[in-house]
Design a protein around this motif. Structure first.
Motif, mmCIF file in Angstrom:
data_model
loop_
_atom_site.group_PDB
_atom_site.id
_atom_site.type_symbol
_atom_site.label_atom_id
_atom_site.label_comp_id
_atom_site.label_asym_id
_atom_site.label_seq_id
_atom_site.Cartn_x
_atom_site.Cartn_y
_atom_site.Cartn_z
ATOM 1 N N VAL A 117 53.692 30.751 41.459
ATOM 2 C CA VAL A 117 54.979 31.407 41.681
ATOM 3 C C VAL A 117 54.727 32.836 42.146
ATOM 4 C CG1 VAL A 117 57.155 32.127 40.615
ATOM 5 C CG2 VAL A 117 56.007 30.038 39.818
ATOM 6 N N ILE A 118 55.474 33.281 43.155
ATOM 7 C CA ILE A 118 55.451 34.687 43.547
ATOM 8 C C ILE A 118 56.814 35.283 43.207
ATOM 9 C CG2 ILE A 118 55.101 36.369 45.385
ATOM 10 C CD1 ILE A 118 52.620 34.726 44.835
ATOM 11 N N SER A 119 56.792 36.394 42.467
ATOM 12 C CA SER A 119 58.039 37.040 42.074
ATOM 13 C C SER A 119 57.862 38.556 42.186
ATOM 14 C CB SER A 119 58.449 36.604 40.663
ATOM 15 O OG SER A 119 59.743 37.069 40.337
ATOM 16 N N SER A 120 58.581 39.307 41.361
ATOM 17 C CA SER A 120 58.535 40.765 41.402
ATOM 18 C C SER A 120 58.369 41.335 40.001
ATOM 19 C CB SER A 120 59.800 41.318 42.050
ATOM 20 O OG SER A 120 59.878 40.944 43.412
ATOM 21 N N GLY A 121 57.904 42.584 39.944
ATOM 22 C CA GLY A 121 57.461 43.168 38.695
ATOM 23 C C GLY A 121 58.432 43.183 37.535
ATOM 24 N N MET A 122 59.585 43.823 37.702
ATOM 25 C CA MET A 122 60.526 43.940 36.587
ATOM 26 C C MET A 122 61.070 42.585 36.169
ATOM 27 S SD MET A 122 61.942 45.985 34.427
ATOM 28 C CE MET A 122 61.952 47.677 35.056
ATOM 29 N N SER A 123 61.348 41.721 37.133
ATOM 30 C CA SER A 123 61.871 40.397 36.789
ATOM 31 C C SER A 123 60.833 39.577 36.026
ATOM 32 C CB SER A 123 62.340 39.651 38.047
ATOM 33 O OG SER A 123 61.288 39.469 38.965
ATOM 34 N N MET A 124 59.550 39.744 36.376
ATOM 35 C CA MET A 124 58.488 39.044 35.651
ATOM 36 C C MET A 124 58.404 39.531 34.211
ATOM 37 S SD MET A 124 55.631 39.121 38.702
ATOM 38 C CE MET A 124 54.235 38.627 37.679
ATOM 39 N N GLN A 125 58.480 40.850 34.048
ATOM 40 C CA GLN A 125 58.420 41.414 32.699
ATOM 41 C C GLN A 125 59.579 40.924 31.835
ATOM 42 O OE1 GLN A 125 57.774 45.687 34.286
ATOM 43 N NE2 GLN A 125 57.103 45.739 32.160
ATOM 44 N N ARG B 78 57.861 35.596 49.989
ATOM 45 C CA ARG B 78 57.452 34.508 50.889
ATOM 46 C C ARG B 78 56.200 34.883 51.668
ATOM 47 N NH1 ARG B 78 63.446 33.704 52.412
ATOM 48 N NH2 ARG B 78 62.987 35.180 54.070
ATOM 49 N N GLU B 79 56.151 36.139 52.149
ATOM 50 C CA GLU B 79 54.994 36.584 52.929
ATOM 51 C C GLU B 79 53.738 36.600 52.066
ATOM 52 O OE1 GLU B 79 53.593 40.299 55.818
ATOM 53 O OE2 GLU B 79 55.463 40.462 54.670
ATOM 54 N N THR B 80 53.866 37.054 50.831
ATOM 55 C CA THR B 80 52.723 37.055 49.918
ATOM 56 C C THR B 80 52.209 35.646 49.694
ATOM 57 O OG1 THR B 80 53.520 39.049 48.802
ATOM 58 C CG2 THR B 80 51.934 37.691 47.617
ATOM 59 N N MET B 81 53.116 34.707 49.463
ATOM 60 C CA MET B 81 52.701 33.315 49.261
ATOM 61 C C MET B 81 51.968 32.787 50.484
ATOM 62 S SD MET B 81 52.672 30.675 47.162
ATOM 63 C CE MET B 81 54.049 30.661 45.995
ATOM 64 N N ALA B 82 52.471 33.083 51.683
ATOM 65 C CA ALA B 82 51.835 32.599 52.915
ATOM 66 C C ALA B 82 50.408 33.118 53.035
ATOM 67 C CB ALA B 82 52.661 33.018 54.131
ATOM 68 N N VAL B 83 50.206 34.399 52.727
ATOM 69 C CA VAL B 83 48.855 34.975 52.811
ATOM 70 C C VAL B 83 47.939 34.354 51.761
ATOM 71 C CG1 VAL B 83 47.504 37.089 52.588
ATOM 72 C CG2 VAL B 83 49.708 37.154 53.760
ATOM 73 N N VAL B 84 48.437 34.213 50.535
ATOM 74 C CA VAL B 84 47.649 33.622 49.451
ATOM 75 C C VAL B 84 47.207 32.202 49.810
ATOM 76 C CG1 VAL B 84 47.790 32.726 47.084
ATOM 77 C CG2 VAL B 84 48.630 35.023 47.596
ATOM 78 N N ASN C 193 50.650 24.857 33.399
ATOM 79 C CA ASN C 193 50.205 26.234 33.598
ATOM 80 C C ASN C 193 50.979 26.841 34.766
ATOM 81 O OD1 ASN C 193 48.001 26.026 31.634
ATOM 82 N ND2 ASN C 193 47.041 24.700 33.149
ATOM 83 N N ILE C 194 51.669 27.927 34.502
ATOM 84 C CA ILE C 194 52.451 28.594 35.540
ATOM 85 C C ILE C 194 51.836 29.966 35.808
ATOM 86 C CG2 ILE C 194 54.751 29.367 36.227
ATOM 87 C CD1 ILE C 194 55.787 27.492 33.964
ATOM 88 N N TYR C 195 51.337 30.148 37.013
ATOM 89 C CA TYR C 195 50.734 31.414 37.422
ATOM 90 C C TYR C 195 51.771 32.166 38.252
ATOM 91 C CZ TYR C 195 46.269 29.192 36.166
ATOM 92 O OH TYR C 195 45.243 28.559 35.503
ATOM 93 N N ILE C 196 52.293 33.263 37.706
ATOM 94 C CA ILE C 196 53.307 34.045 38.404
ATOM 95 C C ILE C 196 52.676 35.358 38.856
ATOM 96 C CG2 ILE C 196 55.626 35.007 38.309
ATOM 97 C CD1 ILE C 196 56.233 33.259 35.956
ATOM 98 N N ALA C 197 52.625 35.569 40.161
ATOM 99 C CA ALA C 197 52.021 36.786 40.703
ATOM 100 C C ALA C 197 53.092 37.686 41.300
ATOM 101 C CB ALA C 197 50.988 36.443 41.767
ATOM 102 N N ARG C 198 52.892 38.984 41.156
ATOM 103 C CA ARG C 198 53.772 39.928 41.832
ATOM 104 C C ARG C 198 53.372 39.974 43.313
ATOM 105 N NH1 ARG C 198 54.111 46.515 41.441
ATOM 106 N NH2 ARG C 198 55.984 46.727 42.726
ATOM 107 N N HIS C 199 54.334 40.203 44.170
ATOM 108 C CA HIS C 199 54.073 40.291 45.607
ATOM 109 C C HIS C 199 53.119 41.442 45.930
ATOM 110 C CE1 HIS C 199 56.539 43.929 45.861
ATOM 111 N NE2 HIS C 199 57.386 43.318 45.041
ATOM 112 N N GLY C 200 52.557 41.433 47.134
ATOM 113 C CA GLY C 200 51.700 42.519 47.582
ATOM 114 C C GLY C 200 52.497 43.777 47.871
#
Length: 265
Positions: A205-213, A92-98, A35-42
């Motif tokens: 995984v933390i990534s960005s919107g367009m790249s995730m799509q 990276r910052e989003t991952m640290a907060v999460v 299971n891969i959970y990919i979230a967009r950054h804050g």
């Protein structure tokens, strides 16, 4: 000698028994699934000022960090075996907060440049309206507002919108759809291969919107794949028996659950 032979045959019988073989199969990542959970950054400062943010970077705002906290709280009950982002500071910052919200402070972050947002060439840092207008004209649309509405409704294929953005870039450096797809899916492949070799069950995984799509654009027929992804929203990809499924696209349920847990709202 006869006793030794009987013991050996008995052991071989146990090893090859249906029960033992079933247990081995259960531990096989191909059978168990990853299971891969990919979230967009804050939300970031460039997001706030409505500026183009691909390979350009900016830190999270207070609201961006708060939403990342909600995401971490909403993911609290899921044990993650490995963590990935690109080399972008906002990811990276989003991952640290999460992870801090999850109570994890000692972790190793695997950085894959393939998880970066799409590169928008000379539009980087410009107003989103400028880039949208240029792309809209390439598609024969009146302006960026028409293009934006079509994207929000999921009525335009990512291939068309990203290729229009790339062809509209005066520098000719913006990435096209095929380029973004190749590197994001290569990053996904790297994550899967590591998971199979290490026995990872859940990966964050933390990534960005367009790249995730674009990463999932041909992994699912769900029309939601064409709709923009909100900050801290999650795309869940399941890999099992050599196949991908995408059961969740752009869901905010983890953010909503975390917010309810922390605020009662």
């Amino acid at each position: 000698m006869k006793k030794w032979l009987l013991a050996f045959l008995a052991l071989a019988s146990v090893i090859n028994s249906p029960v033992v073989m079933a247990n081995d199969k259960k531990d096989d990542p191909e059978e168990q699934g990853v299971n891969i959970y990919i979230a967009r950054h804050g939300k970031t400062f460039l997001n706030t000022f409505d500026r183009v943010q691909g390979w350009a970077d900016s830190p999270l705002t207070d609201q961006g960090r708060l939403v990342a906290r909600y995401l971490g709280e909403g993911l609290k009950d899921i044990h993650f075996d490995r963590f990935y982002s690109s080399d972008a500071g906002r990811q990276r910052e989003t991952m640290a907060v999460v992870l801090t919200q999850k109570g994890i402070t000692d972790y190793h972050l695997n950085e894959l440049p393939g998880l970066r947002e799409a590169f928008f060439g000379s539009f980087e840092g410009a107003h989103n309206k400028e880039m949208a207008n240029a792309a809209a004209h390439k598609l024969g649309m009146a302006d960026g507002g028409v293009l934006f509405n079509a994207m929000m409704a999921g009525k335009i294929a990512l291939r068309d919108s990203q290729n229009a953005l790339a062809s509209a870039d005066p520098s000719g450096l913006a990435e096209n759809y095929a380029q973004v797809k190749a590197r994001t899916q290569a990053a996904l492949g790297t994550i899967i291969e590591r998971a199979k070799s290490e026995g990872d069950k859940n990966v964050l995984v933390i990534s960005s919107g367009m790249s995730m799509q674009i990463m999932i654009s041909d992994l699912t027929p769900d029309p939601a794949r064409n709709k923009p992804i909100a900050n801290a929203a999650v795309v869940k990809i399941v890999y099992k028996n050599g196949k991908y499924t995408v059961p969740e696209i752009g869901t905010l349920k983890y953010v909503d659950a975390g917010k309810k847990s922390l605020t009662g709202e």
